[in-house]
Design a protein around this motif. Structure first.
Motif, PDB file in Angstrom:
ATOM      1  N   LEU A 201      50.856  48.161  31.566  1.00 23.52           N
ATOM      2  CA  LEU A 201      50.818  46.832  30.955  1.00 23.52           C
ATOM      3  C   LEU A 201      50.242  45.792  31.899  1.00 23.52           C
ATOM      4  O   LEU A 201      49.486  44.910  31.472  1.00 23.52           O
ATOM      5  N   PHE A 202      50.568  45.879  33.194  1.00 19.26           N
ATOM      6  CA  PHE A 202      49.980  44.909  34.109  1.00 19.26           C
ATOM      7  C   PHE A 202      48.494  45.176  34.307  1.00 19.26           C
ATOM      8  O   PHE A 202      47.683  44.241  34.347  1.00 19.26           O
ATOM      9  N   LEU A 203      48.097  46.435  34.440  1.00 19.62           N
ATOM     10  CA  LEU A 203      46.696  46.764  34.674  1.00 19.62           C
ATOM     11  C   LEU A 203      45.829  46.636  33.425  1.00 19.62           C
ATOM     12  O   LEU A 203      44.597  46.622  33.527  1.00 19.62           O
ATOM     13  N   SER A 204      46.440  46.521  32.259  1.00 24.52           N
ATOM     14  CA  SER A 204      45.717  46.490  30.994  1.00 24.52           C
ATOM     15  C   SER A 204      44.649  45.391  30.952  1.00 24.52           C
ATOM     16  O   SER A 204      44.960  44.204  31.101  1.00 24.52           O
ATOM     17  N   PRO A 205      43.380  45.735  30.706  1.00 27.95           N
ATOM     18  CA  PRO A 205      42.345  44.700  30.551  1.00 27.95           C
ATOM     19  C   PRO A 205      42.642  43.759  29.389  1.00 27.95           C
ATOM     20  O   PRO A 205      42.407  42.547  29.483  1.00 27.95           O
ATOM     21  N   GLY A 206      43.168  44.318  28.291  1.00 27.30           N
ATOM     22  CA  GLY A 206      43.471  43.470  27.141  1.00 27.30           C
ATOM     23  C   GLY A 206      44.569  42.468  27.425  1.00 27.30           C
ATOM     24  O   GLY A 206      44.462  41.285  27.073  1.00 27.30           O
ATOM     25  N   MET A 207      45.644  42.915  28.075  1.00 30.63           N
ATOM     26  CA  MET A 207      46.741  42.000  28.388  1.00 30.63           C
ATOM     27  C   MET A 207      46.312  40.966  29.429  1.00 30.63           C
ATOM     28  O   MET A 207      46.698  39.795  29.357  1.00 30.63           O
ATOM     29  N   GLN A 208      45.499  41.377  30.397  1.00 27.94           N
ATOM     30  CA  GLN A 208      44.996  40.411  31.371  1.00 27.94           C
ATOM     31  C   GLN A 208      44.113  39.365  30.683  1.00 27.94           C
ATOM     32  O   GLN A 208      44.183  38.168  30.996  1.00 27.94           O
ATOM     33  N   HIS A 209      43.295  39.788  29.747  1.00 27.38           N
ATOM     34  CA  HIS A 209      42.484  38.830  28.988  1.00 27.38           C
ATOM     35  C   HIS A 209      43.360  37.836  28.234  1.00 27.38           C
ATOM     36  O   HIS A 209      43.103  36.621  28.259  1.00 27.38           O
ATOM     37  N   LEU A 210      44.402  38.322  27.600  1.00 25.05           N
ATOM     38  CA  LEU A 210      45.243  37.452  26.784  1.00 25.05           C
ATOM     39  C   LEU A 210      46.000  36.429  27.622  1.00 25.05           C
ATOM     40  O   LEU A 210      46.187  35.284  27.204  1.00 25.05           O
ATOM     41  N   TYR A 211      46.456  36.827  28.810  1.00 23.13           N
ATOM     42  CA  TYR A 211      47.360  35.972  29.579  1.00 23.13           C
ATOM     43  C   TYR A 211      46.722  35.343  30.825  1.00 23.13           C
ATOM     44  O   TYR A 211      47.270  34.391  31.361  1.00 23.13           O
ATOM     45  N   ARG A 212      45.597  35.884  31.278  1.00 22.83           N
ATOM     46  CA  ARG A 212      44.924  35.294  32.430  1.00 22.83           C
ATOM     47  C   ARG A 212      43.525  34.816  32.094  1.00 22.83           C
ATOM     48  O   ARG A 212      42.978  33.942  32.744  1.00 22.83           O
ATOM     49  N   GLY A 213      42.932  35.406  31.052  1.00 19.79           N
ATOM     50  CA  GLY A 213      41.599  35.004  30.646  1.00 19.79           C
ATOM     51  C   GLY A 213      40.521  36.012  30.972  1.00 19.79           C
ATOM     52  O   GLY A 213      39.419  35.935  30.430  1.00 19.79           O
ATOM     53  N   TYR A 214      40.813  36.991  31.820  1.00 14.60           N
ATOM     54  CA  TYR A 214      39.827  38.001  32.196  1.00 14.60           C
ATOM     55  C   TYR A 214      40.546  39.171  32.850  1.00 14.60           C
ATOM     56  O   TYR A 214      41.616  39.009  33.428  1.00 14.60           O
ATOM     57  N   PRO A 215      39.952  40.375  32.755  1.00 15.91           N
ATOM     58  CA  PRO A 215      40.598  41.567  33.320  1.00 15.91           C
ATOM     59  C   PRO A 215      40.604  41.555  34.844  1.00 15.91           C
ATOM     60  O   PRO A 215      39.901  40.776  35.497  1.00 15.91           O
ATOM     61  N   LEU A 216      41.394  42.454  35.406  1.00 22.08           N
ATOM     62  CA  LEU A 216      41.423  42.651  36.845  1.00 22.08           C
ATOM     63  C   LEU A 216      40.097  43.246  37.320  1.00 22.08           C
ATOM     64  O   LEU A 216      39.477  44.056  36.622  1.00 22.08           O
ATOM     65  N   SER A 217      39.695  42.853  38.517  1.00 21.98           N
ATOM     66  CA  SER A 217      38.528  43.470  39.143  1.00 21.98           C
ATOM     67  C   SER A 217      38.924  44.812  39.744  1.00 21.98           C
ATOM     68  O   SER A 217      40.110  45.137  39.894  1.00 21.98           O
ATOM     69  N   THR A 218      37.917  45.592  40.110  1.00 25.26           N
ATOM     70  CA  THR A 218      38.178  46.865  40.776  1.00 25.26           C
ATOM     71  C   THR A 218      38.983  46.654  42.051  1.00 25.26           C
ATOM     72  O   THR A 218      39.914  47.418  42.357  1.00 25.26           O
ATOM     73  N   ALA A 219      38.647  45.594  42.796  1.00 21.04           N
ATOM     74  CA  ALA A 219      39.369  45.305  44.035  1.00 21.04           C
ATOM     75  C   ALA A 219      40.815  44.919  43.751  1.00 21.04           C
ATOM     76  O   ALA A 219      41.729  45.294  44.510  1.00 21.04           O
ATOM     77  N   GLU A 220      41.061  44.187  42.671  1.00 19.30           N
ATOM     78  CA  GLU A 220      42.434  43.803  42.324  1.00 19.30           C
ATOM     79  C   GLU A 220      43.259  45.010  41.903  1.00 19.30           C
ATOM     80  O   GLU A 220      44.444  45.114  42.244  1.00 19.30           O
ATOM     81  N   VAL A 221      42.653  45.925  41.161  1.00 21.29           N
ATOM     82  CA  VAL A 221      43.364  47.150  40.790  1.00 21.29           C
ATOM     83  C   VAL A 221      43.745  47.936  42.043  1.00 21.29           C
ATOM     84  O   VAL A 221      44.875  48.423  42.183  1.00 21.29           O
ATOM     85  N   ALA A 222      42.809  48.040  42.978  1.00 23.38           N
ATOM     86  CA  ALA A 222      43.096  48.751  44.224  1.00 23.38           C
ATOM     87  C   ALA A 222      44.202  48.060  45.009  1.00 23.38           C
ATOM     88  O   ALA A 222      45.077  48.719  45.594  1.00 23.38           O
ATOM     89  N   ALA A 223      44.194  46.719  45.026  1.00 23.42           N
ATOM     90  CA  ALA A 223      45.234  45.975  45.741  1.00 23.42           C
ATOM     91  C   ALA A 223      46.594  46.181  45.091  1.00 23.42           C
ATOM     92  O   ALA A 223      47.608  46.339  45.786  1.00 23.42           O
ATOM     93  N   PHE A 224      46.633  46.187  43.759  1.00 23.87           N
ATOM     94  CA  PHE A 224      47.891  46.454  43.064  1.00 23.87           C
ATOM     95  C   PHE A 224      48.434  47.822  43.455  1.00 23.87           C
ATOM     96  O   PHE A 224      49.618  47.971  43.771  1.00 23.87           O
ATOM     97  N   ARG A 225      47.580  48.822  43.441  1.00 30.37           N
ATOM     98  CA  ARG A 225      48.017  50.175  43.761  1.00 30.37           C
ATOM     99  C   ARG A 225      48.531  50.259  45.194  1.00 30.37           C
ATOM    100  O   ARG A 225      49.533  50.926  45.470  1.00 30.37           O
TER     101      ARG A 225
END
Length: 284
Positions: A201-225
């Motif tokens: 749910l946090f990594l979801s591009p759709g949920m990021q679009h709805l609540y932040r305005g744009y999906p996570l970048s590749t670097a942000e996904v790596a940082a989350f992991r």
């Protein structure tokens, strides 16, 4: 959800039963808080007052005021959730937490969710989510077969995981950040299950679009992991990601079918990222 509009009306008529329990709210300004897509939320002095709309629940996101208040009580003092004050059948009030809705710093969210998932589950009657590929597929086969929804993807058999405490809705809009600290709000759909549900749910591009305005970048996904750091959970997430994100896409399709703004694009983003192709919802 901590954004104050210019207007600040007094208590709305539908909140009369809340004021009867918390008379100190009478006569104060009720500032509607923006950001939520389901329930009504106000800031009233030092409190946040939230009124649930149970009919807005969906297969992916239950909407239970009673369990939310119980969770806030169970997590009191952990720094994972706001401090509760009072609650009723369709509402709750908690201490206003100073902070901004999450926009950046994915590693911190990874660490926050890892800390939550390591927290002992409270003695509450929480729903249990499907765990493992067989149970997850069985659940998804019960979802409505919506027009233009991709077929269920095939994944390798993945065994069930030990159940851990889940937030159930850790999207960007439900994470408040102040300095280096963060906490989770909107606990109306907690669960016991596999942490991969929260990760998806946090990594979801759709949920990021709805609540932040744009999906996570590749670097942000790596940082989350890197911040999450549990290799076993992340490996299981990688195996189950097509099913987990099919479920999110199906949720977005359901919401788009009810004309909720933003969900048609969220559906397409989810499909592009995890299901291999674009899937535009038909225009209405």
């Amino acid at each position: 959800m901590n954004v104050l509009p210019a207007s600040a009306p007094v208590a709305p008529p539908e909140a009369a039963h809340i004021c009867a329990v918390l008379p100190a709210l009478v006569g104060q300004k009720w500032h509607p808080l923006e950001g939520g897509r389901v329930n009504r939320v106000w800031r009233v002095g030092a409190l946040v007052v939230k009124q649930h709309r149970p009919a807005a629940a969906s297969p992916l996101f239950p909407n239970d005021a009673t369990i939310e208040y119980a969770m806030l009580e169970a997590l009191r003092g952990t720094g994972l959730a706001p401090t509760p004050v009072a609650g009723g059948a369709d509402w709750l009030a908690y201490r206003f937490a100073v902070g901004q809705t999450w926009q950046s710093g994915a590693a911190g969210v990874g660490a926050l969710l890892a800390r939550l998932h390591a927290t002992p589950a409270p003695q509450l009657s929480l729903r249990r989510t499907a765990s493992g590929s067989v149970a997850l597929l069985a659940e998804l086969r019960q979802w409505p077969r919506l027009r233009n929804l991709p077929p269920l993807p095939e994944v390798a058999v993945t065994e069930p995981a030990p159940a851990r405490l889940l937030h159930g809705d850790p999207v960007a809009g439900n994470i408040l950040v102040r300095g280096g600290n963060a906490l989770l709000i909107d606990w109306q759909c907690p669960a016991l299950g596999d942490p991969v549900d929260d990760v998806a749910l946090f990594l979801s591009p759709g949920m990021q679009h709805l609540y932040r305005g744009y999906p996570l970048s590749t670097a942000e996904v790596a940082a989350f992991r890197e911040g999450y750091a549990d290799a076993g959970v992340l490996a299981r997430y990688d195996r189950l990601a097509p099913l987990l994100h099919w479920r999110i896409a199906a949720h977005c399709a359901l919401q788009a079918g009810q004309d909720h703004p933003g969900y048609a694009l969220a559906f397409d983003l989810e499909c592009q990222a995890f299901l291999g192709k674009r899937h535009d919802l038909p225009s209405r």
